[in-house]
Design a protein around this motif. Structure first.
Motif: not given
Length: 103
Positions: A66-67, A69-74
């Motif tokens: 996820h990090i 792919r989206y360059n962010s944390y959940e």
């Protein structure tokens, strides 16, 4: 960042266990037991694929896929981790300040 956040979670849990349990004969057994139990929950949640079970173990708070792919944390997991740290530190402070410490 993820590694240091994971360490902060275990530090906070360690503070609570140190205040609540008092003297422990073997700190290594307690720490390895708790980390191993959380790791088993992590493996079980990976196999089952249950998103709600991810909240039970700090090993799954930061998903590398996820990090990347989206360059962010959940956000729910970051907030859960922050809540665990704040609640554990605050509760250990409250419990420790009320204890009668023998010298």
């Amino acid at each position: 960042v993820c590694s240091s956040d994971l360490q902060l979670v275990f530090l906070a849990v360690g503070l609570v266990s140190a205040v609540v349990l008092g003297r422990v004969r073997s700190v290594v057994a307690l720490s390895l037991g708790s980390v191993f139990a959380l790791f088993i929950i992590n493996m079980f949640s990976s196999v089952v694929g249950d998103r709600a079970l991810r909240f039970a173990t700090p090993f799954r708070y930061f998903d590398p896929v996820h990090i990347m792919r989206y360059n962010s944390y959940e956000a729910p997991f970051v907030l859960t981790e922050a809540a665990v740290i704040v609640i554990a530190v605050a509760s250990s402070f409250c419990i420790y300040s009320r204890k009668d410490i023998r010298v």
